[in-house]
Design an enzyme around this catalytic site. Structure first.
Site, PDB file in Angstrom:
ATOM      1  N   ASP A   1     -10.001 -36.295  12.158  1.00 41.28           N
ATOM      2  CA  ASP A   1      -8.821 -35.802  12.506  1.00 41.28           C
ATOM      3  C   ASP A   1      -9.150 -34.250  12.989  1.00 41.28           C
ATOM      4  O   ASP A   1      -9.196 -33.401  12.024  1.00 41.28           O
ATOM      5  CB  ASP A   1      -7.708 -35.647  11.603  1.00 41.28           C
ATOM      6  CG  ASP A   1      -6.453 -35.044  11.984  1.00 41.28           C
ATOM      7  OD1 ASP A   1      -6.142 -35.096  13.109  1.00 41.28           O
ATOM      8  OD2 ASP A   1      -5.484 -34.813  11.055  1.00 41.28           O
TER       9      ASP A   1
ATOM     10  N   ASP B   1      -6.548 -33.698  19.928  1.00 36.65           N
ATOM     11  CA  ASP B   1      -6.315 -34.144  18.575  1.00 36.65           C
ATOM     12  C   ASP B   1      -6.927 -35.643  18.614  1.00 36.65           C
ATOM     13  O   ASP B   1      -6.412 -36.538  19.112  1.00 36.65           O
ATOM     14  CB  ASP B   1      -4.845 -34.282  18.245  1.00 36.65           C
ATOM     15  CG  ASP B   1      -4.594 -34.836  16.790  1.00 36.65           C
ATOM     16  OD1 ASP B   1      -5.285 -34.839  16.346  1.00 36.65           O
ATOM     17  OD2 ASP B   1      -3.447 -35.145  16.718  1.00 36.65           O
TER      18      ASP B   1
END
Length: 494
Positions: free
Chosen positions: A100, A318
């Site tokens: 992440d 992201d």
């Protein structure tokens, strides 16, 4: 009495010091040394002694590359996320954690976690961290700088009863987790120069989750935690690079087709086609300045103000987001441009509110390329598979593909749908992100430093069934070490 050394000896010794610096600098900060590699104990001892002797000279060098395995895929109907394995504690225990780039902290589930999944639909065994079972685990107290730092962006709090530094994270999808920080050993594979060092280790601080909510509680895609790769001081990349263990740069190449997987390294992937765009300063995420979008080479009529970075808008990279999200001011003209190009050959339909198409042939032949143009002259070319998602087949046998971008207000997010099948380099030293289209099943070259002055790249070879590290011979270094050893013995008697 010792005489002066001949000039050729001085040249050889100086040359050795330079070569040793290039190959051995990274070892200064790691707890494990080179494997013997059949060079013999004496040579191993010489190299260890050289590292100690050159420590003062090599303080400015950055350590080695750290390699992580990658599993998962961008397909939301298979996995919809990419995850890797980390080993924590003593003895080490393995945890599967989602990759992440949209958050900072590495956290895993504690053995006392409430509302945490106990099984996973991904076919992996879920593990729970138990600090009492690790001989190297330590408590992070309220007085620790982690709890008092002004730049710490996560919500921290302290219990006067337990003197534990606690945290609470809330993610963009509404899920959340809370727990407390612990310090313990992280084990990893390091590549120094052209050698692989198994089971290197470093003490890091990470989160131990005691409670979860939202999607984190679901079992279908449950993992052991989240591996945050943000720029915050608590991210693993920041902790390791601050101590000189790794460069302050990381890279990934997420494989989109087949069984997925890919490459993740704390280091810089080198590829001639990489283009770079500067990061927007003083942002908590990896924000880029998106300037315009083109479809089939034609710029779309989008007001650039729609992409301007502020507290409520901007463009973020992201890897923790499965799809991609495009602001309405850009989404509508994008879909209109695609429709105008493909409508003579495919059948546009609406399915569950999504713009979809019935396609009787390959989408790569029917749909146009798109180009996202960023500051610094860097363009990200998207193939049809980078903005379309397959939804199976219709009754007539045609394949149904839908626009993978989701219309939103405010923030454009480039998730795995866009990031897959590309090399991405997050250069935190130069504050820029680079990318290039790439077959992520192929090997890559990785720099062991954050400077191009000393590029000595190993090759990481990744496939769905195995990960092989192809190493070059260290013969030049071993020969130089041997020559210096002989010369030192000889000239002791001059």
């Amino acid at each position: 009495m010792r005489g002066l050394w001949p000039p050729f000896v001085v040249i050889i010794l100086v040359s050795f010091m330079f070569v040793s610096a290039v190959y051995c600098a990274s070892l200064l900060h790691l707890e494990r040394a080179f494997p013997l590699n059949n060079h013999g104990l004496e040579l191993h001892q010489l190299r260890a002694r050289d590292r100690l002797r050159h420590a003062r000279l090599l303080q400015g060098f950055v350590g080695g590359v750290v390699d992580f395995s990658v599993q998962g895929s961008s397909d939301p109907y298979l996995v919809g996320l990419y995850f890797t394995k980390v080993k924590l504690g003593s003895p080490p225990r393995e945890f599967n954690v989602q990759i992440d780039t949209g958050s900072d902290v590495l956290w895993v589930c504690c053995n006392s976690c409430n509302n945490c999944p106990r099984t996973s639909g991904l076919g992996i065994q879920l593990n729970f961290f138990d600090s009492s079972s690790s001989s190297t685990a330590g408590q992070v107290r309220c007085s620790d700088p982690i709890c008092t730092s002004a730049v710490q962006t996560t919500a921290t709090q302290c219990s006067s009863q337990t003197d534990q530094c606690s945290y609470t994270f809330q993610y963009g999808d509404g899920s959340g987790t809370s727990g407390y920080y612990v310090s313990d050993t992280l084990y990893f594979d390091a590549i120094l120069g052209q050698s692989l060092i198994d089971n290197s280790s470093a003490l890091i601080v990470f989160g131990c989750s005691a409670y979860q909510s939202g999607d984190l509680t679901k079992t279908d895609k449950a993992v052991d935690g989240i591996f945050g790769f943000g720029q915050g001081e608590l991210s693993v990349i920041s902790q390791l690079s601050t101590r000189g263990i790794t460069p302050r740069v990381f890279s990934h190449c997420l494989k989109g087709d087949g069984s997925g997987g890919g490459i993740l390294v704390l280091g810089e992937i080198l590829e001639p086609g990489i283009v770079y765009s500067p990061l927007v300063p003083s942002q908590p995420h990896y924000n880029l300045n998106l300037l315009s979008i083109a479809v089939n080479g034609q710029l779309l009529p989008i007001d650039p103000a729609a992409f301007a970075t502020s507290n409520s808008q901007g463009t973020i990279v992201d890897s923790g987001t499965t799809l991609a999200y495009l602001v309405a001011e850009a989404y509508d003209p994008f879909v209109s441009a695609v429709n105008a190009i493909v409508s003579p050959s495919v059948t546009p339909i609406t399915s569950k509110g999504n713009q979809c198409y019935l396609v009787s042939t390959s989408v790569s032949q029917m749909f146009p390329l798109a180009s996202f143009n960023f500051a610094g002259g860097a363009s990200m070319v998207l193939k049809p598979e980078d903005y379309l998602i397959p939804f199976g087949s219709s009754e007539g046998g045609s394949a149904m593909w839908c626009i993978g971008f989701q219309k939103v207000q405010g923030v454009t997010i480039l998730g795995d749908l866009v990031l897959k099948d590309k090399i991405f380099v997050y250069d935190l030293v130069r504050q820029r992100i680079g990318w290039a289209n790439y077959d992520c099943s192929l090997s890559v070259n990785v720099s062991v430093t954050s400077s191009k002055d000393f590029i000595n790249a190993g090759q990481l070879s990744v496939s769905s069934s195995s990960r092989d590290i192809m190493l070059f011979e260290l013969l030049p270094l071993t020969v130089m070490v041997f020559l210096m050893h002989i010369l030192l013995l000889e000239f002791q008697f001059l």
